[in-house]
Design a protein around this motif. Structure first.
Motif, PDB file in Angstrom:
ATOM      1  N   GLU A  17     -10.958  -1.784 -18.089  1.00 49.94           N
ATOM      2  CA  GLU A  17     -11.066  -0.368 -18.448  1.00 49.94           C
ATOM      3  C   GLU A  17     -10.436   0.546 -17.410  1.00 49.94           C
ATOM      4  N   VAL A  18      -9.901  -0.050 -16.339  1.00 42.21           N
ATOM      5  CA  VAL A  18      -9.315   0.737 -15.254  1.00 42.21           C
ATOM      6  C   VAL A  18      -7.878   0.275 -15.027  1.00 42.21           C
ATOM      7  N   GLU A  19      -6.944   1.180 -15.090  1.00 40.39           N
ATOM      8  CA  GLU A  19      -5.540   0.824 -14.958  1.00 40.39           C
ATOM      9  C   GLU A  19      -5.203   0.433 -13.528  1.00 40.39           C
ATOM     10  N   GLY A  20      -4.367  -0.587 -13.367  1.00 39.55           N
ATOM     11  CA  GLY A  20      -3.873  -0.985 -12.053  1.00 39.55           C
ATOM     12  C   GLY A  20      -2.431  -0.547 -11.889  1.00 39.55           C
ATOM     13  N   ILE A  21      -1.869  -0.823 -10.729  1.00 42.15           N
ATOM     14  CA  ILE A  21      -0.476  -0.425 -10.488  1.00 42.15           C
ATOM     15  C   ILE A  21       0.473  -1.368 -11.221  1.00 42.15           C
ATOM     16  N   LYS A  22       1.689  -0.895 -11.479  1.00 42.84           N
ATOM     17  CA  LYS A  22       2.693  -1.680 -12.186  1.00 42.84           C
ATOM     18  C   LYS A  22       3.638  -2.412 -11.242  1.00 42.84           C
ATOM     19  N   SER A  23       3.677  -1.977  -9.966  1.00 37.59           N
ATOM     20  CA  SER A  23       4.604  -2.554  -9.009  1.00 37.59           C
ATOM     21  C   SER A  23       4.022  -2.460  -7.597  1.00 37.59           C
ATOM     22  N   VAL A  24       4.424  -3.394  -6.744  1.00 36.85           N
ATOM     23  CA  VAL A  24       3.981  -3.381  -5.345  1.00 36.85           C
ATOM     24  C   VAL A  24       4.459  -2.112  -4.646  1.00 36.85           C
ATOM     25  N   GLU A  25       5.569  -1.549  -5.090  1.00 38.16           N
ATOM     26  CA  GLU A  25       6.109  -0.334  -4.470  1.00 38.16           C
ATOM     27  C   GLU A  25       5.152   0.849  -4.585  1.00 38.16           C
ATOM     28  N   GLU A  26       4.191   0.773  -5.506  1.00 38.08           N
ATOM     29  CA  GLU A  26       3.228   1.864  -5.665  1.00 38.08           C
ATOM     30  C   GLU A  26       2.115   1.828  -4.620  1.00 38.08           C
ATOM     31  N   LEU A  27       2.011   0.759  -3.867  1.00 32.66           N
ATOM     32  CA  LEU A  27       0.965   0.658  -2.851  1.00 32.66           C
ATOM     33  C   LEU A  27       1.216   1.635  -1.715  1.00 32.66           C
ATOM     34  N   GLU A  28       0.154   2.245  -1.227  1.00 33.46           N
ATOM     35  CA  GLU A  28       0.248   3.170  -0.108  1.00 33.46           C
ATOM     36  C   GLU A  28       0.304   2.397   1.208  1.00 33.46           C
ATOM     37  N   GLU A  29       0.725   3.070   2.254  1.00 33.23           N
ATOM     38  CA  GLU A  29       0.911   2.417   3.543  1.00 33.23           C
ATOM     39  C   GLU A  29      -0.380   1.781   4.061  1.00 33.23           C
ATOM     40  N   GLU A  30      -1.510   2.480   3.917  1.00 34.33           N
ATOM     41  CA  GLU A  30      -2.775   1.927   4.411  1.00 34.33           C
ATOM     42  C   GLU A  30      -3.224   0.719   3.577  1.00 34.33           C
ATOM     43  N   GLU A  31      -2.812   0.696   2.302  1.00 30.68           N
ATOM     44  CA  GLU A  31      -3.120  -0.478   1.481  1.00 30.68           C
ATOM     45  C   GLU A  31      -2.311  -1.687   1.927  1.00 30.68           C
ATOM     46  N   ILE A  32      -1.034  -1.461   2.205  1.00 25.33           N
ATOM     47  CA  ILE A  32      -0.172  -2.545   2.666  1.00 25.33           C
ATOM     48  C   ILE A  32      -0.712  -3.118   3.982  1.00 25.33           C
ATOM     49  N   LYS A  33      -1.167  -2.237   4.858  1.00 24.54           N
ATOM     50  CA  LYS A  33      -1.734  -2.686   6.138  1.00 24.54           C
ATOM     51  C   LYS A  33      -2.933  -3.603   5.903  1.00 24.54           C
ATOM     52  N   LYS A  34      -3.802  -3.236   4.969  1.00 27.18           N
ATOM     53  CA  LYS A  34      -4.976  -4.061   4.706  1.00 27.18           C
ATOM     54  C   LYS A  34      -4.598  -5.390   4.075  1.00 27.18           C
ATOM     55  N   LEU A  35      -3.616  -5.374   3.179  1.00 29.25           N
ATOM     56  CA  LEU A  35      -3.179  -6.623   2.555  1.00 29.25           C
ATOM     57  C   LEU A  35      -2.556  -7.563   3.584  1.00 29.25           C
ATOM     58  N   LYS A  36      -1.847  -7.008   4.559  1.00 33.34           N
ATOM     59  CA  LYS A  36      -1.273  -7.835   5.614  1.00 33.34           C
ATOM     60  C   LYS A  36      -2.370  -8.528   6.418  1.00 33.34           C
ATOM     61  N   GLU A  37      -3.525  -7.892   6.518  1.00 36.57           N
ATOM     62  CA  GLU A  37      -4.647  -8.497   7.237  1.00 36.57           C
ATOM     63  C   GLU A  37      -5.210  -9.704   6.495  1.00 36.57           C
ATOM     64  N   THR A  38      -4.854  -9.859   5.233  1.00 37.38           N
ATOM     65  CA  THR A  38      -5.296 -11.035   4.478  1.00 37.38           C
ATOM     66  C   THR A  38      -4.213 -12.113   4.432  1.00 37.38           C
ATOM     67  N   GLY A  39      -3.109 -11.895   5.154  1.00 40.80           N
ATOM     68  CA  GLY A  39      -2.021 -12.864   5.150  1.00 40.80           C
ATOM     69  C   GLY A  39      -0.962 -12.588   4.106  1.00 40.80           C
ATOM     70  N   PHE A  40      -1.118 -11.530   3.328  1.00 42.26           N
ATOM     71  CA  PHE A  40      -0.148 -11.199   2.276  1.00 42.26           C
ATOM     72  C   PHE A  40       1.010 -10.397   2.869  1.00 42.26           C
ATOM     73  N   GLN A  41       2.233 -10.890   2.670  1.00 39.39           N
ATOM     74  CA  GLN A  41       3.428 -10.224   3.175  1.00 39.39           C
ATOM     75  C   GLN A  41       4.177  -9.563   2.016  1.00 39.39           C
ATOM     76  N   PRO A  42       4.111  -8.242   1.901  1.00 43.07           N
ATOM     77  CA  PRO A  42       4.781  -7.554   0.793  1.00 43.07           C
ATOM     78  C   PRO A  42       6.285  -7.818   0.725  1.00 43.07           C
ATOM     79  N   ASP A  43       6.929  -8.063   1.882  1.00 39.33           N
ATOM     80  CA  ASP A  43       8.368  -8.329   1.871  1.00 39.33           C
ATOM     81  C   ASP A  43       8.674  -9.814   1.652  1.00 39.33           C
ATOM     82  N   GLU A  44       7.622 -10.620   1.454  1.00 40.48           N
ATOM     83  CA  GLU A  44       7.722 -12.057   1.168  1.00 40.48           C
ATOM     84  C   GLU A  44       8.396 -12.842   2.298  1.00 40.48           C
ATOM     85  N   SER A  45       8.368 -12.324   3.517  1.00 47.32           N
ATOM     86  CA  SER A  45       8.934 -13.065   4.643  1.00 47.32           C
ATOM     87  C   SER A  45       8.120 -14.333   4.880  1.00 47.32           C
ATOM     88  N   GLY A  46       8.818 -15.465   4.968  1.00 40.30           N
ATOM     89  CA  GLY A  46       8.140 -16.733   5.167  1.00 40.30           C
ATOM     90  C   GLY A  46       7.366 -17.214   3.959  1.00 40.30           C
TER      91      GLY A  46
END
Length: 387
Positions: A17-46
């Motif tokens: 019932e709640v819409e999510g984002i359509k692309s990773v590019e929509e993530l805000e900078e603070e969201e990307i920082k938190k995802l990196k803390e889980t080992g997720f690399q938005p640029d897919e390096s490695g």
């Protein structure tokens, strides 16, 4: 308990019932920082590919290795009729109210298949992300490592930095075929009032290896997880490693079970738990049912706050005399002389405690590829902040 679970489900809004984002590019900078803390690399390096789901929407799904297939699980079910043979095979849809909820109201999940003989060096990354407040996310994941393949998966589960409450239900079924190898590293980075209910089943065939690394070091309200691995073929191996910190007023009921059904199988369950004012129930259950089975269980706990609780429950179950199983468990607090020793060498009391805790959580895992070892050590280092 059932009534409390029902109330918990009714408390949250379905992710559908709640819409999510359509692309990773929509993530805000603070969201990307938190995802990196889980080992997720938005640029897919490695990384060889990525899957990211926010609420119920798949924002990205792509893999660069032809021998590894990555799809949203709903797409995979439409594409492959044979996938029904794996669907709800290792986890019963009637197990509890959370499995029933996911069966009836699925919010997607991922399907990963390493084709026979495919050996990948770099990991595939997945992320299950709750981006809206008071949402219940219900996913079902399937991983199949076909005969002779090798696959490494890092999955990061997280919530939006400003999210206060949510519920994550994750059903996972992992199939390790003959001579295959699957290393699965899960890093949790939830919010302080988030409830987490994973339900996991694993099946390992002859000569196969399954290694699970589970890390939860940040704020969370409640986790209830108890993966069960069945070693079906001769010489199959399962290893479970967990590094867990329970913050103030949290309840973490964690553990794993391995059933050694075939000859010469091996299993190891190693856990490091820290209570910083929360409650940890650390479970481990080894079941020896075949000749030559060898297994070991180790649970070490550290209490940092006076109101912290750690309850270790190790179980060994032998069904015949030709098995070799052992366990050890220890729970305590940091010795004052250790703190004073480090303070005498220039550290503050806070720095001394953080250093000791980090050393306690620094579990060296045999057989972990360097890329995943680096991710694990980085995640443990994060634990020092706010400890």
């Amino acid at each position: 308990m059932a009534s409390n679970d029902k109330e918990l489900l009714e408390k949250f809004i379905p992710a559908s019932e709640v819409e999510g984002i359509k692309s990773v590019e929509e993530l805000e900078e603070e969201e990307i920082k938190k995802l990196k803390e889980t080992g997720f690399q938005p640029d897919e390096s490695g990384r060889i590919g990525s899957f990211i789901q926010t609420n119920c929407s798949v924002a990205h799904c792509d893999c660069s290795v032809p021998g590894v297939e990555l799809l949203p699980v709903t797409d995979a079910l439409k594409k492959y009729d044979w996938l029904e043979d794996y669907w709800w095979k290792l986890v019963s849809k009637d197990k509890d109210i959370f499995t029933e909820e996911t069966d009836q109201h699925l919010d997607n999940g991922y399907f990963i298949r390493a084709k026979a003989g495919e050996k990948v060096v770099y990991p595939l990354q997945t992320c299950l992300y709750i981006r809206s407040d008071n949402v219940a996310q219900r996913v079902h994941n399937i991983i199949i490592a076909e005969e002779g393949s090798e696959l490494h998966v890092i999955t990061g589960c997280a919530t939006h930095p400003h999210l206060t409450s949510g519920l994550h239900i994750g059903i996972s079924e992992f199939f390790v075929k003959k001579g295959a190898k699957l290393i699965f590293t899960m890093i949790h980075n939830w919010g302080e009032n988030v409830y987490v209910r994973p339900r996991t089943g694993v099946e390992v065939e002859e000569g196969g290896l399954f290694m699970s690394n589970y890390i939860s070091l940040k704020g969370v309200k409640s986790i209830q997880t108890y993966p069960v691995a069945t070693l079906k073929g001769k010489g199959a191996v399962a290893r479970f490693n967990s590094v867990v910190v329970a913050p103030q007023d949290s309840l973490l009921d964690i553990g794993s079970k391995v059933i050694l059904e075939a000859p010469e199988t091996k299993a190891e369950i190693i856990s490091r738990t820290v209570s910083n004012g929360g409650t940890v129930i650390a479970r481990g259950h080894l079941v020896g049912k075949a000749k030559g089975a060898k297994a070991h269980l180790e649970c070490q706990g550290m209490i940092l706050a006076d109101n912290g609780i750690i309850h270790a429950i190790p179980e060994l179950e032998a069904h015949l005399d030709d098995v070799d199983m052992s366990h050890e468990a220890a729970v305590g607090k940091i010795a004052q002389e250790e703190i004073e020793y480090l303070m005498a060498r220039g550290l503050s009391e806070e720095e001394a405690v953080a250093t000791i805790v980090r050393g306690f959580l620094d579990v060296k895992i045999e057989g972990l590829p360097p890329e995943l070892e680096e991710e694990l050590q980085r995640a443990v280092s994060e634990c020092q902040h706010g400890m």
